[in-house]
Design an enzyme around this catalytic site. Structure first.
Site, PDB file in Angstrom:
ATOM      1  N   ASP A  94       0.835  -1.200   0.000  1.00 17.82           N
ATOM      2  CA  ASP A  94       0.000   0.000   0.000  1.00 17.82           C
ATOM      3  C   ASP A  94       0.869   1.249   0.000  1.00 17.82           C
ATOM      4  O   ASP A  94       1.870   1.335   0.726  1.00 17.82           O
ATOM      5  CB  ASP A  94      -0.904  -0.014   1.236  1.00 17.82           C
ATOM      6  N   ASN A 101     -10.441   0.634   0.834  1.00 16.14           N
ATOM      7  CA  ASN A 101      -9.380   0.527   1.835  1.00 16.14           C
ATOM      8  C   ASN A 101      -9.870   0.993   3.199  1.00 16.14           C
ATOM      9  O   ASN A 101     -10.398   2.100   3.320  1.00 16.14           O
ATOM     10  CB  ASN A 101      -8.180   1.385   1.438  1.00 16.14           C
TER      11      ASN A 101
END
Length: 287
Positions: free
Chosen positions: A82, A230
């Protein structure tokens, strides 16, 4: 089953639902997230943040056991780097076994973002690794640096970016902010941005900073074309609250028991989000 994001996002795109991507700081977080996904028969994405692995436990110690858990899982599990800011770190992550990476050059010029992302996509495709990127900018709750409208994604630039880079998925900025939202605060989303990008490109889109955005916003984001959502702060807050509550009852509770208390707390939040985005029972073996 350990997989890239490509196929699970393609199915979500076709089926008009979302896949949860959970930021995990440690192996307990990975374990709880996978257990929640198994309980919901849902594909899941584990997000490991570059910054976390640089400041806390390094990548070489976190990634291998996470991959082991993904391989042993009863559902599809992608492990995604990420917010990979450093292109070299991203390329090393591809070689070290991530099934997906995010190259985040959103703070650079548009042309530089295109150039670096295209290079990562070319390398990742040779390893069957999916690639996420970002156009637009995100703020943070910490320091009151909330996302402002002038930070939102320009949909025309996003459309051009997708056509030039061929990314698997693209993160857009349209109202969310990283971090734990203040109590009773719900951000306002501009859903026209993902709608326009989706209509023009058809690829999976990504919502970052999903924590505290509210169920209605997330459902509408999915309806507007977002397929990867997310969430990290809400899960970690639930874990922190579990430790706090346990210590209020027994200040000298052993650390191993405190950590165990965080597992059901994390699972509960992850399962709730899976239900909101509509990916329950969407694992291929149960479809």
């Amino acid at each position: 089953m350990f997989v890239p994001m490509t196929d699970m996002l393609a199915r979500a795109n076709k089926g008009h639902y979302g896949i949860m991507a959970i930021n995990c700081l440690n192996l307990e977080g990975v374990y709880a997230t996978i257990k929640a996904a198994e309980a919901e028969n849902a594909p899941i994405i584990i997000d490991l943040l570059e910054e976390h692995m640089e400041k806390h436990i390094p990548r070489e110690y976190v990634l291998p056991p996470a991959i082991k858990m993904a391989k042993d899982a009863m559902v599809e599990v992608a492990i995604n780097l990420d917010h990979g800011k450093d292109p070299d770190y991203v390329m090393e992550s591809i070689n070290q076994g991530f099934s997906s990476v995010m190259i985040d050059q959103s703070e650079k010029s548009f042309d530089e973002n295109v150039r670096v992302t295209s290079k990562i996509v070319q390398m990742a495709s040779q390893k069957n690794v999916s690639v996420e990127a970002e156009v637009g900018n995100m703020g943070a709750v910490k320091g009151d640096h909330f996302t402002q409208e002038d930070m939102y994604t320009d949909p025309d630039k996003a459309i051009s970016f997708i056509k030039r880079t061929h990314v698997t998925a693209l993160a857009l900025s349209f109202g969310s902010t990283h971090g734990v939202m203040p109590k009773d605060f719900v951000p306002v989303f501009n859903f026209d941005i993902p709608k326009k990008v989706k209509e023009a490109t058809g690829i999976p889109l990504v919502l970052h900073g999903g924590s505290g955005c509210g169920e209605e916003n997330i459902r509408k984001a999915v309806a507007a074309g977002v397929n990867k959502i997310n969430v990290g702060s809400d899960v970690m807050k639930a874990q922190a609250d579990a430790i706090y509550n346990s210590q209020q009852k027994e200040r000298n509770e052993e650390w191993v028991d405190l950590l165990n208390d965080t597992l059901p707390a994390a699972e509960e939040v992850v399962r709730a989000y899976i239900k909101i985005v509509g990916s329950s029972d969407k694992n291929p073996s149960t479809m």
